[in-house]
Design a protein around this motif. Sequence first.
Motif, mmCIF file in Angstrom:
data_model
loop_
_atom_site.group_PDB
_atom_site.id
_atom_site.type_symbol
_atom_site.label_atom_id
_atom_site.label_comp_id
_atom_site.label_asym_id
_atom_site.label_seq_id
_atom_site.Cartn_x
_atom_site.Cartn_y
_atom_site.Cartn_z
ATOM 1 N N ARG A 78 39.247 68.714 32.348
ATOM 2 C CA ARG A 78 39.063 69.895 31.496
ATOM 3 C C ARG A 78 37.574 70.194 31.393
ATOM 4 N N VAL B 199 54.530 75.278 25.297
ATOM 5 C CA VAL B 199 54.074 75.901 26.547
ATOM 6 C C VAL B 199 54.605 75.067 27.703
ATOM 7 N N ALA C 89 53.757 74.172 31.116
ATOM 8 C CA ALA C 89 52.614 74.319 32.025
ATOM 9 C C ALA C 89 53.045 74.125 33.476
ATOM 10 N N PRO D 239 46.263 80.968 40.367
ATOM 11 C CA PRO D 239 45.351 81.564 39.395
ATOM 12 C C PRO D 239 45.093 80.614 38.229
ATOM 13 N N SER D 240 44.109 80.976 37.458
ATOM 14 C CA SER D 240 43.766 80.170 36.291
ATOM 15 C C SER D 240 44.945 80.148 35.320
ATOM 16 N N GLY D 241 45.222 79.012 34.782
ATOM 17 C CA GLY D 241 46.322 78.881 33.824
ATOM 18 C C GLY D 241 47.667 78.665 34.477
ATOM 19 N N SER D 242 47.687 78.508 35.793
ATOM 20 C CA SER D 242 48.969 78.378 36.486
ATOM 21 C C SER D 242 49.530 76.962 36.413
ATOM 22 N N GLY D 243 48.718 76.010 35.942
ATOM 23 C CA GLY D 243 49.226 74.646 35.795
ATOM 24 C C GLY D 243 48.662 73.657 36.807
ATOM 25 N N LYS D 244 47.637 74.071 37.541
ATOM 26 C CA LYS D 244 47.070 73.211 38.585
ATOM 27 C C LYS D 244 46.525 71.892 38.019
ATOM 28 N N THR D 245 45.721 72.037 36.979
ATOM 29 C CA THR D 245 45.107 70.838 36.396
ATOM 30 C C THR D 245 46.174 69.917 35.795
ATOM 31 N N THR D 246 47.140 70.524 35.149
ATOM 32 C CA THR D 246 48.231 69.730 34.567
ATOM 33 C C THR D 246 48.961 68.961 35.663
ATOM 34 N N TYR E 65 53.814 71.354 26.844
ATOM 35 C CA TYR E 65 52.870 70.989 25.779
ATOM 36 C C TYR E 65 53.414 71.519 24.464
HETATM 37 N N1 LIG Z 1 46.588 69.982 26.283
HETATM 38 C C1 LIG Z 1 47.214 71.168 26.294
HETATM 39 N N2 LIG Z 1 47.893 71.590 25.226
HETATM 40 C C2 LIG Z 1 48.537 72.782 25.230
HETATM 41 N N3 LIG Z 1 48.535 73.605 26.268
HETATM 42 C C3 LIG Z 1 47.894 73.261 27.383
HETATM 43 C C4 LIG Z 1 47.180 72.023 27.451
HETATM 44 N N4 LIG Z 1 46.615 71.942 28.679
HETATM 45 C C5 LIG Z 1 46.950 73.048 29.330
HETATM 46 N N5 LIG Z 1 47.701 73.848 28.561
HETATM 47 C C6 LIG Z 1 48.308 75.123 28.967
HETATM 48 O O1 LIG Z 1 49.065 74.885 30.130
HETATM 49 C C7 LIG Z 1 48.886 75.964 31.067
HETATM 50 C C8 LIG Z 1 48.369 75.420 32.374
HETATM 51 O O2 LIG Z 1 47.056 74.959 32.191
HETATM 52 P P1 LIG Z 1 46.208 74.225 33.329
HETATM 53 O O3 LIG Z 1 47.047 73.118 33.845
HETATM 54 O O4 LIG Z 1 44.919 73.921 32.791
HETATM 55 O O5 LIG Z 1 46.097 75.370 34.435
HETATM 56 P P2 LIG Z 1 44.974 75.617 35.539
HETATM 57 O O6 LIG Z 1 44.320 74.345 35.810
HETATM 58 O O7 LIG Z 1 45.749 76.152 36.703
HETATM 59 O O8 LIG Z 1 44.059 76.641 35.007
HETATM 60 C C9 LIG Z 1 47.952 76.949 30.403
HETATM 61 O O9 LIG Z 1 48.744 77.959 29.796
HETATM 62 C C10 LIG Z 1 47.246 76.136 29.358
HETATM 63 O O10 LIG Z 1 46.905 76.933 28.251
#
Ligand SMILES: Nc1ncnc2c1ncn2[C@@H]1O[C@H](COP(=O)(O)OP(=O)(O)O)[C@@H](O)[C@H]1O
Lengths: 241, 370
Positions: B368, A28, A30, A49-56, A21
């Motif tokens: 999100r 970043v 992700a 863990p949270s922020g590990s990139g799961k959602t991405t 990103y």
């Molecule tokens: N749209 C975005 N722009 C910038 N950074 C992002 C965005 N979405 C996620 N991130 C960053 O990417 C990393 C992984 O996020 P995310 O995939 O949401 O993890 P999780 O779902 O495991 O909590 C985090 O550091 C988050 O801050």
Amino acid sequence: MTIIPQVQGETLQIAHITKRYGSGATEVTAVHDVSLTVSPGEVVLIMGPSGSGKTTLLSMLGALLKPTEGAIQLNGTTISALAENRLPDIRLKQFGFIFQDFNLLSALTALGNVAIVAELAGSKPGVARRKAASILTELGLGERLNFLPEKLSGGEKQRVAIARALVNDPALILADEPTANLDSKIGHEIMRLLRNIAKKQGRSVVIVSHDQRIKDIADRVLWLEDGEFKETVTMAVEREF
Amino acid sequence: MIRLAFRNLFQNKIRLVISVGGVALALLLILSLDAIFTGVERQVTAYIEHSGADVWVSQADVRNMHMASSSLPDSITRKVKYVPGVASVIPIHYLTNNVVAGDERNLAYIIGLPENAEFGGPWVISSGQNLPGDKGVILNRNIAEKSGIALGDEVEILGDEFKVTGFSEGTASLVNSVAFISMDDFEEMRGSYDTVSFLLVKVSDGESPEVVAARIETQVRDVTAQTRTDFATQERQVIKDMSTDLITIMNLIGFLIGLAVMALTVYTSTLSRRREYGMLKALGARNTDLYLTVLAQAILSVVLGFLFGLVITLLLTVVIPVFGSNLLLEVSSTSLLKVGSVSLVIAALSAMLPIRQIAGLDPVMVFRGR
Ligand SMILES: Nc1ncnc2c1ncn2[C@@H]1O[C@H](COP(=O)(O)OP(=O)(O)O)[C@@H](O)[C@H]1O
Ligand SMILES: [Mg+2]
């Protein structure tokens, strides 16, 4: 673009995908160089863990987000290389989505919520409603067809969401924290239901969650940390539920 | 998706009432004003339409009755009579003045009729005689009743006394009425012995009024001859010319109110469903599917508003005369067509902003937080 040799029988193949990103100082990473293959009927749980990139990662698997690098193939089609305007149709017909907060349309009944997705994929209204009714009934909601979401319990809502995810015969079901808003007993029950259906119908399932209690419904558990897989736990035993 | 539009619309009852009610009110404004002026046009042309004349002959270039003054020499009557195709001719006098009864003054179109006129007189008589007679006047029943005038009472016109000899129906409008007196009385009152205002012409069986009117114009000098239909159209045009500005302003106000109400309700409705639309996009709905949903929602509420506004207008057309008002409301097809188009424009415009909003939604948002 990475060329993936076609492997027969594999539903989903992702090869060396990376998602960054932003750019420059605010960049970043992700997801970093992740590869994964999911077989038909396989249930994969991705934890971390949270922020590990799961959602991405899940967003990329679901053709909602393009990887910065790497390729994603679904049943032989490299979806990461497709034009933007081809993606909605792929999502509609090849994927089923299940969300943390159910995301049902508040104005439509259980039946309407499922039928509308079949209609979007081209079914005639009557056909769509019959299909929706039969799946909902199969999921134990035969008595709730005409209930609005506000009249359903959390577990019932998530079952409607599962029915919606199944209605267009998807190859792959993607679930993001599906048990986060359910109490643990109901959450586990619903995940078991999802697993059984996936197994019976030969659909692959990828679940992202940090709910330890649903580990046992997965064929394979992957641990994501800082955008990379750290260890693979294979639940080798095929248990009966 | 139409079902979704429908359900979305009916889910929030308060918003539905505001949008449908607002649109109904805005369209009611346009519809009822149109209806009032259509009614006025009908009232103003009532005498022309019921005169029994197929052709109206006036002074050259005088094309309407009430906003011009026509004067023809007496001798023209004979000349017109000899034009082939003319069956009969009745000369009339006309002026606008007050009918005074005590303190009551009522503006009236005063028609001077020849003795024993076969046509050109009142077309419905509720009581009394059907021709005024010597020193007599036939008044509109409604106006007379309101002013407390009974048959046999005396009224004053241009300083002369007249006895009420009959009451007519359908001869009153919002602002005035038609009063009939004899030609002799009219001439004496005005001192205009050798001129008349108009000639009412009946054509012979099988003759077309257009042809006879054209023939009169070529064979008789210094006159304008128009069919009854043309003359009435000219008369309505006078009203149209006078009311255009007012109608335009009120239409614009109605349009803006309707648009504002709709734009606001469609916008807030879409805003409150941002997440749902984003979710549908994530599942694979195309933008056009969602645009259609929003548009259908807008069109549905505007159509409901339109029907509601129309029902109220139609009720008014029925109710107002019951209360004895001379206000006549008439909903014309032109007005319906106009208001229908205005409604659709309102629906389309009000859907534009929300559609842009949906276009900008990123489906990734579903994964999100809120
Ligand atoms: N749209 C975005 N722009 C910038 N950074 C992002 C965005 N979405 C996620 N991130 C960053 O990417 C990393 C992984 O996020 P995310 O995939 O949401 O993890 P999780 O779902 O495991 O909590 C985090 O550091 C988050 O801050
Ligand atoms: Mg997440």
